[in-house]
Design a protein around this motif. Structure first.
Motif, PDB file in Angstrom:
ATOM      1  N   TYR A 127       8.912   4.939  -3.013  1.00  0.00           N
ATOM      2  CA  TYR A 127       9.624   5.387  -4.217  1.00  0.00           C
ATOM      3  C   TYR A 127       8.690   6.278  -5.034  1.00  0.00           C
ATOM      4  O   TYR A 127       7.490   6.279  -4.814  1.00  0.00           O
ATOM      5  CB  TYR A 127      10.011   4.194  -5.106  1.00  0.00           C
ATOM      6  N   ALA A 128       9.261   6.965  -6.018  1.00  0.00           N
ATOM      7  CA  ALA A 128       8.427   7.704  -6.969  1.00  0.00           C
ATOM      8  C   ALA A 128       7.536   6.703  -7.712  1.00  0.00           C
ATOM      9  O   ALA A 128       7.899   5.534  -7.856  1.00  0.00           O
ATOM     10  CB  ALA A 128       9.318   8.458  -7.950  1.00  0.00           C
ATOM     11  N   GLN A 129       6.368   7.184  -8.167  1.00  0.00           N
ATOM     12  CA  GLN A 129       5.341   6.283  -8.703  1.00  0.00           C
ATOM     13  C   GLN A 129       5.840   5.282  -9.743  1.00  0.00           C
ATOM     14  O   GLN A 129       5.544   4.098  -9.652  1.00  0.00           O
ATOM     15  CB  GLN A 129       4.185   7.095  -9.307  1.00  0.00           C
ATOM     16  N   ASP A 130       6.588   5.741 -10.748  1.00  0.00           N
ATOM     17  CA  ASP A 130       6.968   4.824 -11.833  1.00  0.00           C
ATOM     18  C   ASP A 130       7.914   3.749 -11.321  1.00  0.00           C
ATOM     19  O   ASP A 130       7.791   2.574 -11.649  1.00  0.00           O
ATOM     20  CB  ASP A 130       7.603   5.595 -13.002  1.00  0.00           C
ATOM     21  N   LYS A 131       8.826   4.154 -10.448  1.00  0.00           N
ATOM     22  CA  LYS A 131       9.762   3.191  -9.880  1.00  0.00           C
ATOM     23  C   LYS A 131       9.006   2.210  -8.970  1.00  0.00           C
ATOM     24  O   LYS A 131       9.285   1.009  -8.946  1.00  0.00           O
ATOM     25  CB  LYS A 131      10.847   3.922  -9.081  1.00  0.00           C
ATOM     26  N   ALA A 132       8.023   2.726  -8.256  1.00  0.00           N
ATOM     27  CA  ALA A 132       7.234   1.900  -7.340  1.00  0.00           C
ATOM     28  C   ALA A 132       6.505   0.805  -8.109  1.00  0.00           C
ATOM     29  O   ALA A 132       6.451  -0.341  -7.683  1.00  0.00           O
ATOM     30  CB  ALA A 132       6.239   2.764  -6.576  1.00  0.00           C
ATOM     31  N   GLN A 133       5.959   1.162  -9.258  1.00  0.00           N
ATOM     32  CA  GLN A 133       5.220   0.197 -10.061  1.00  0.00           C
ATOM     33  C   GLN A 133       6.131  -0.955 -10.476  1.00  0.00           C
ATOM     34  O   GLN A 133       5.787  -2.119 -10.340  1.00  0.00           O
ATOM     35  CB  GLN A 133       4.637   0.909 -11.302  1.00  0.00           C
ATOM     36  N   ARG A 134       7.322  -0.602 -10.956  1.00  0.00           N
ATOM     37  CA  ARG A 134       8.281  -1.642 -11.364  1.00  0.00           C
ATOM     38  C   ARG A 134       8.679  -2.497 -10.171  1.00  0.00           C
ATOM     39  O   ARG A 134       8.751  -3.715 -10.264  1.00  0.00           O
ATOM     40  CB  ARG A 134       9.534  -0.992 -11.977  1.00  0.00           C
ATOM     41  N   ASN A 166       0.832  -1.213   0.000  1.00  0.00           N
ATOM     42  CA  ASN A 166       0.000   0.000   0.000  1.00  0.00           C
ATOM     43  C   ASN A 166       0.860   1.254   0.000  1.00  0.00           C
ATOM     44  O   ASN A 166       0.584   2.206  -0.715  1.00  0.00           O
ATOM     45  CB  ASN A 166      -0.917   0.022   1.234  1.00  0.00           C
ATOM     46  N   ARG A 167       1.903   1.209   0.811  1.00  0.00           N
ATOM     47  CA  ARG A 167       2.801   2.366   0.867  1.00  0.00           C
ATOM     48  C   ARG A 167       3.440   2.625  -0.483  1.00  0.00           C
ATOM     49  O   ARG A 167       3.569   3.767  -0.918  1.00  0.00           O
ATOM     50  CB  ARG A 167       3.921   2.119   1.887  1.00  0.00           C
ATOM     51  N   LEU A 168       3.856   1.545  -1.134  1.00  0.00           N
ATOM     52  CA  LEU A 168       4.453   1.683  -2.456  1.00  0.00           C
ATOM     53  C   LEU A 168       3.454   2.299  -3.429  1.00  0.00           C
ATOM     54  O   LEU A 168       3.778   3.202  -4.194  1.00  0.00           O
ATOM     55  CB  LEU A 168       4.883   0.308  -2.979  1.00  0.00           C
ATOM     56  N   GLU A 169       2.222   1.783  -3.364  1.00  0.00           N
ATOM     57  CA  GLU A 169       1.186   2.261  -4.275  1.00  0.00           C
ATOM     58  C   GLU A 169       0.932   3.754  -4.088  1.00  0.00           C
ATOM     59  O   GLU A 169       0.682   4.464  -5.048  1.00  0.00           O
ATOM     60  CB  GLU A 169      -0.117   1.486  -4.026  1.00  0.00           C
TER      61      GLU A 169
END
Lengths: 373, 368
Positions: A178-185, A170-173
């Protein structure tokens, strides 16, 4: 001057809140009047964590020029000059840029401890040397920045910082870690629920193990009974029979890359069994040793870094030399890798594994798996 | 058995789907587990509630522990509280969470401090954890906190350490079925300095409790991990726990292997398994030997499996992989050169095939 105390905040992944907890406790100490400074802090753009650094004195980092760039590292000497009671040092497993006095941040931390400064620091379970292969097996990622287990064992306090994988994801989301794009990866690769659960379990088990080790030091409990019957120990006696002989593990090193796995595994088992751990390389004649001398040297120095006593012998009959050495040193268990596949014209010859098993009739032989993915 | 078809049968799939649906309708349960009082469980729990509230969730407090840290008052001030009902029964005071008020109010999440409380005789449910279960059934998420000493299955061990036994408890299964469990860890030193604690031997006791709580949580996580992997169709060949498999044959040094396996499993806090591959023609003497080895395995707490398969090596390897074994213990009967060479010795084949676990060979020495 007494050595400083070391406290490690152990997590299982980035974003579980290790640094936050460390800073929270540091703030509390500061309120109680403890002289505490930041020796190194990595903000990672996390607002809530950065807010917790408010009011702390920060010892400036030193700038190191390397490869045309400028890098910043912790400045242990400056911290020693400032001489606070406690220093906050983030990311215990960090590797310094070439050009720094010491290779690893944990070595910098030792300088502070030697200088009588208490240190608070953070690390993740995947940085523990002995778990490197298991972490690779689970996540597919070969962690390069590792800390020898004894460095963590020596910590005066280890505290496990827990967060459920769901909460972490959830925190990642939300883009907290991390920044959103990095978090998604990250969520698709490393931060899967399976990976996170396995790492979390490892961290829990390791913390439990450290707690138990400290208990046995405090109480001077006897080392774990070994498999070898002690003097007069009746074979087939009760499980908790006469105090058996101390277990001793011998790791057989070669120049093959799998030797690193072998060293980590042997040392881990030795640590859990409270056993002594030795390593040996037997070169079958000068020429054979010359072939992979460099690789053998590297494995030897790796073993020594993990505080394993190393030996090199030269002998024509490798299995015989190994088992003779083992017997002489009271070894109870020999650890080795699988023998390399034999070419067909040599298939009538005995492999080293076969030879050792044949000679070691009074010892156990463990053949360590390479645990590929 | 090892050779059985391992695809889940339709019944099992249906059960899983139904369980999944039930879980979807149910509120989510999150439990904070501590190893002693004052490790900061309540603080973590209310902090989580605060964060959820900040993100716009509808969060209320359904129960608060009576003995509150002074710092907690200000934390609580941020929440709507639905106070428990105080009841007196046979000279004892009980705090019972107000289920009907909570049902009427129907928030997204309720914070319940102190999961292990008992309700007075004659209540709707004898135990608070059953009240929590009802809240979950109504689709309300619950965040709660509990101490190790209240886990029923651990109470005996806790009593051995502390010489005290808590009167009230919750079944471990309730904890195991929680959607999330979070450990609240703290070094014992941090607790001892605080008012209330006294002696140094407390440090030892606390460390033992701490280890227990961490291992309990690790076991819960291990089960959840296996469920997750199964439901995602992942056949993991790894685990985070050491799992030792002792291969029994009538003539192997079974006792030495089992006792060593037992000690190793204890040291690693891992699992011990013992298996033998059934053979058609077994001499009476060997059969008796095997019987006594199996009895010893069971006595040492091993999970005993009888496997069937035409090929010993294949059967063992398949079983070991399926069980995510990390170490396999095997006896060898003094290896003969010719045996290696001509027979494709089973041990050699096993070593070759064992890619994911270590093989530890025990000499067939003096011990039986």
């Amino acid at each position: 001057m007494s050595r400083g105390r070391l406290k490690v905040y152990l997590g299982y992944a980035a974003g579980v809140g290790k640094t936050y907890r460390m800073l929270e406790e540091a703030q509390e100490m500061k309120r109680q009047g403890v002289d505490i400074v930041i020796g190194y802090f990595e903000p990672h753009g996390r607002r809530e964590t950065i807010a917790k650094t408010e009011g702390f004195e920060v010892v400036p980092r030193r700038v190191i020029a390397y490869g045309g760039g400028k890098f910043e590292e912790m400045d242990p000497e400056a911290i020693l000059r400032r001489k606070p009671r406690v220093a906050i040092v983030d990311e215990f497993a960090h590797t310094n840029v070439p050009g720094a006095e010491r290779l690893k941040r944990w070595q910098d931390v030792h300088v502070l401890l030697d200088g009588g400064i208490d240190v608070l620091t953070t690390m993740n379970i995947q940085h523990l040397e002995s778990l490197n292969d298991q972490v690779y097996q689970v996540t597919g990622i070969r962690v390069r920045e590792t800390i020898p287990d004894w460095v963590v064992d020596e910590a005066d306090e280890l505290v496990f910082i827990d967060l459920t994988p769901r909460a972490l994801r959830n925190r990642l989301e939300r883009g907290v870690v991390y920044a959103q794009d990095k978090a998604q990866r990250a969520m698709e690769n490393f931060f899967t629920e399976g990976n996170l659960s396995a790492l979390r379990e490892m961290a829990m088990r390791h913390t439990a193990h450290e707690v138990e080790e400290k208990l046995s030091v405090v109480t001077g409990a006897a080392p774990a009974p070994s498999d070898a019957p002690g003097p007069g120990g009746a074979p087939g006696g009760a499980p908790s029979g006469l105090s058996p002989r101390q277990e001793r593990i011998l790791i057989c090193l070669t120049g093959r890359p799998s030797s690193a796995i072998l060293i980590r595994r042997g040392k881990r088992v030795a640590d859990y069994l409270h056993a002594d751990c030795l390593a040996i390389h037997v070169a079958a004649g000068q020429q054979a040793y010359g072939d992979d001398r460099e690789a053998v040297e590297r494995h030897m120095s790796f073993a020594r870094n993990l505080r394993i006593e190393t030996h090199v012998l030269e002998a024509a009959d490798v299995p015989r030399a190994i088992t003779d050495f083992a017997r002489e040193r009271g070894v109870t268990q020999i650890f080795m890798g699988r023998s390399a596949p034999q070419p067909w014209w040599k298939s009538y010859q005995e492999t080293v594994v076969q030879g050792i098993v044949r000679h070691a009739r009074d010892m156990q032989v463990t053949i360590v798996a390479e645990r590929r993915r | 058995m090892a050779n059985a078809d391992r695809r889940p049968d339709p019944e099992e799939l249906l059960r899983r789907v139904q369980a999944g649906e039930r879980r979807e309708r149910r509120g989510r349960l999150k439990v904070f587990l501590g190893y002693a009082s004052r490790v900061g469980k309540s603080f973590r729990m209310f902090d989580e509630g605060r964060r959820r509230k900040m993100r716009g969730q509808d969060v209320v407090v359904g129960a608060v522990q009576s003995a509150l840290d002074p710092g907690m008052e200000s934390v609580l001030a941020n929440f709507e509280i639905i106070p428990p009902i105080t009841e007196r029964h046979a000279g004892r005071t009980y705090e019972v969470i107000d289920l009907s008020a909570l049902f009427r109010r129907h928030p997204e999440t309720v914070l319940i401090d102190g999961l292990a409380y008992d309700n007075p005789p004659g209540s709707r449910n004898p135990h608070r954890w059953q009240d929590v279960d009802e809240l979950l059934d109504r689709g309300i998420a619950v965040i709660t906190a509990v101490n190790l000493q209240h886990i029923a299955e651990k109470q005996e061990e806790v009593e051995r350490i502390t010489a005290k036994r808590a009167a009230n408890s919750i079944p471990q299964a309730f904890l195991a079925e929680a959607d999330e469990i979070e450990v609240v860890d703290a070094p014992p030193d941090a607790l001892i300095g605080r008012p209330g604690d006294s002696s140094i031997s407390d440090a030892r006791r606390l460390a033992e409790l701490r280890e227990m709580a961490l291992l309990l949580a690790a076991d819960v996580v291990e089960d959840q991990l296996q469920d997750y992997l199964e439901s995602h169709g992942v056949t993991a060949r790894w685990g985070a726990q050491e799992r030792i498999l002792v291969c029994l044959t009538p003539r192997s040094s079974a006792r030495v292997m089992l006792e060593s396996g037992h000690r190793n499993a204890l040291r690693f806090h891992g699992a011990l398994l013992a298996a033998y591959v059934a053979q058609t023609h077994v001499e009476e003497q060997d059969r008796l030997l095997l019987q006594s080895n199996l009895a010893l395995a069971a006595h040492l707490g091993a999970e005993v499996h009888c496997l069937s398969g035409d090929d010993f090596v294949e059967t063992i390897i398949e079983f070991a992989c399926e069980q995510r074994v990390t170490q396999l213990f095997l006896g060898h009967t003094g290896v003969d050169r010719r045996f290696w060479l001509w027979g494709r010795n089973p041990i050699e084949r096993l070593i070759d095939a064992a890619e994911d676990f270590d093989v530890r060979l025990f000499p067939h020495g003096g011990a039986s």
